[in-house]
Design an enzyme around this catalytic site. Structure first.
Site, short mmCIF file in Angstrom:
data_model
loop_
_atom_site.label_atom_id
_atom_site.label_comp_id
_atom_site.label_asym_id
_atom_site.label_seq_id
_atom_site.Cartn_x
_atom_site.Cartn_y
_atom_site.Cartn_z
N HIS A 141 -55.78 -45.09 30.02
CA HIS A 141 -56.07 -43.83 30.71
C HIS A 141 -57.51 -43.39 30.42
O HIS A 141 -58.24 -42.95 31.30
CB HIS A 141 -55.15 -42.71 30.20
CG HIS A 141 -53.70 -42.84 30.54
ND1 HIS A 141 -52.71 -42.80 29.59
CD2 HIS A 141 -53.07 -43.00 31.73
CE1 HIS A 141 -51.53 -42.91 30.17
NE2 HIS A 141 -51.71 -43.04 31.47
N LYS A 148 -39.79 -37.86 34.76
CA LYS A 148 -39.47 -38.88 33.75
C LYS A 148 -39.23 -38.20 32.42
O LYS A 148 -39.67 -37.05 32.22
CB LYS A 148 -40.54 -39.96 33.64
CG LYS A 148 -41.98 -39.48 33.56
CD LYS A 148 -42.91 -40.64 33.22
CE LYS A 148 -43.74 -41.15 34.36
NZ LYS A 148 -44.93 -41.91 34.00
N ARG A 158 -53.17 -50.80 37.90
CA ARG A 158 -52.96 -52.03 37.14
C ARG A 158 -52.44 -53.11 38.07
O ARG A 158 -51.89 -52.79 39.13
CB ARG A 158 -51.95 -51.79 36.00
CG ARG A 158 -52.52 -51.00 34.85
CD ARG A 158 -51.44 -50.36 34.03
NE ARG A 158 -50.74 -49.35 34.83
CZ ARG A 158 -49.74 -48.60 34.38
NH1 ARG A 158 -49.29 -48.76 33.16
NH2 ARG A 158 -49.17 -47.70 35.16
N SER A 162 -47.80 -46.16 28.87
CA SER A 162 -47.30 -45.22 27.86
C SER A 162 -45.87 -45.57 27.47
O SER A 162 -45.49 -45.46 26.31
CB SER A 162 -47.35 -43.78 28.39
OG SER A 162 -48.66 -43.40 28.65
P1 ADP Z 1 -47.80 -40.95 36.17
O1 ADP Z 1 -46.54 -40.33 35.67
O2 ADP Z 1 -48.51 -40.17 37.22
O3 ADP Z 1 -47.69 -42.40 36.55
P2 ADP Z 1 -49.24 -41.89 33.87
O4 ADP Z 1 -49.66 -41.07 32.71
O5 ADP Z 1 -48.24 -42.94 33.62
O6 ADP Z 1 -48.77 -40.83 34.93
O7 ADP Z 1 -50.50 -42.56 34.56
C1 ADP Z 1 -51.54 -41.78 35.10
C2 ADP Z 1 -52.50 -42.67 35.85
O8 ADP Z 1 -53.11 -43.58 34.97
C3 ADP Z 1 -51.85 -43.53 36.93
O9 ADP Z 1 -52.76 -43.65 38.00
C4 ADP Z 1 -51.65 -44.85 36.25
O10 ADP Z 1 -51.59 -45.92 37.17
C5 ADP Z 1 -52.90 -44.90 35.41
N1 ADP Z 1 -52.74 -45.78 34.25
C6 ADP Z 1 -51.71 -45.84 33.39
N2 ADP Z 1 -51.91 -46.78 32.45
C7 ADP Z 1 -53.12 -47.34 32.73
C8 ADP Z 1 -53.90 -48.38 32.14
N3 ADP Z 1 -53.44 -49.09 31.10
N4 ADP Z 1 -55.09 -48.68 32.69
C9 ADP Z 1 -55.53 -47.99 33.77
N5 ADP Z 1 -54.85 -47.01 34.39
C10 ADP Z 1 -53.66 -46.68 33.87
#
Ligand code: ADP
Length: 161
Positions: free
Chosen positions: A17, A41, A90, A128
Site C-alpha cells: 500500500h 470484510k 496486483r 493484508s
Molecule cells: P480494499 O478493501 O479496498 O480492497 P485494501 O486495503 O485491501 O482495501 O487495498 C487498497 C488498495 O491497495 C487496493 O487498490 C488494492 O488493490 C491495493 N493493494 C493492496 N495490496 C497491495 C500491494 N501489495 N501492492 C499494491 N497495491 C496493493
C-alpha cells in the site's frame, strides 16, 4: 490543485500500500488516504487504529493526508475536491474487481477518473489478509510492513490468544 484519494481498508497498511501511496503522491499535488470505516470484510483493527498506522507510515510525505470515511468512495472524493481515485493492481487478483468498480464509479460520478498503479514486483503477492494469517501463526512479517505496524500486529495477535 490536483487532488487524488487512495481508498482502502488498510487493515493494516502494508509496504505494498505504502509503495502505491509514495508513487501516487508524486503524481498529484495532494494525496488523501481514505480509510474505509466499514468495509464489507471482517477487520482486525479499529478505524482509529488503521488511521493512526497509515498516519505514522506516511508522516514523511508532506503532501499526504489521512482521513477515515464511510459511504461511497466517489462521494468522499467529491467532498474533498479530488479529481481522481488511486488504486493498486496486483497481478491477476485485482483487475476484474477494479474494472467493475471503476465502471460503477464512472456512472455515479462521470468526472472522477480512476488511476491504477501496477503493484511493484516485490509486493505482487502481499495482501493484508495473508499478512494477518502469517502473523497470527507467528511468521516473520517485519520486512512487509512499516515498523509500527509490525509492533501493532504482534500486540494484537498476542492479545487474541
Ligand atoms: P480494499 O478493501 O479496498 O480492497 P485494501 O486495503 O485491501 O482495501 O487495498 C487498497 C488498495 O491497495 C487496493 O487498490 C488494492 O488493490 C491495493 N493493494 C493492496 N495490496 C497491495 C500491494 N501489495 N501492492 C499494491 N497495491 C496493493
Amino acid at each position: 490543485m490536483t487532488i487524488a484519494v487512495y481508498p482502502g481498508s488498510f487493515d493494516p497498511i502494508t509496504n505494498g500500500h505504502l509503495d502505491i501511496g509514495i508513487r501516487a503522491a508524486k503524481l498529484f499535488e495532494k494525496l488523501i488516504f481514505g480509510v474505509y470505516d466499514t468495509p464489507a470484510k471482517k477487520l482486525l483493527f479499529s478505524t482509529a487504529e488503521r488511521v493512526e498506522m497509515v498516519r505514522q507510515a506516511t508522516v514523511d510525505l508532506p503532501n499526504v493526508e489521512v482521513t477515515p470515511f464511510s459511504g461511497l468512495t466517489v462521494d468522499f472524493a467529491r467532498e474533498v475536491g479530488a479529481q481522481a481515485v488511486v488504486r493498486g493492481l496486483r497481478v491477476g487478483a485485482d483487475f476484474e474487481r477494479e474494472f467493475e468498480m471503476a465502471l460503477m464509479n464512472k456512472k455515479l460520478s462521470p468526472d472522477c477518473e480512476l488511476v491504477c498503479l501496477m503493484a511493484s514486483l516485490k509486493y505482487q503477492f502481499l495482501s493484508s489478509s495473508l499478512l494477518k494469517e502469517v502473523a497470527s501463526l507467528g511468521g516473520y512479517i517485519d520486512d512487509l510492513v512499516p515498523k509500527t505496524v509490525a509492533v501493532a500486529l504482534k500486540r494484537k495477535v498476542h492479545s487474541r490468544v
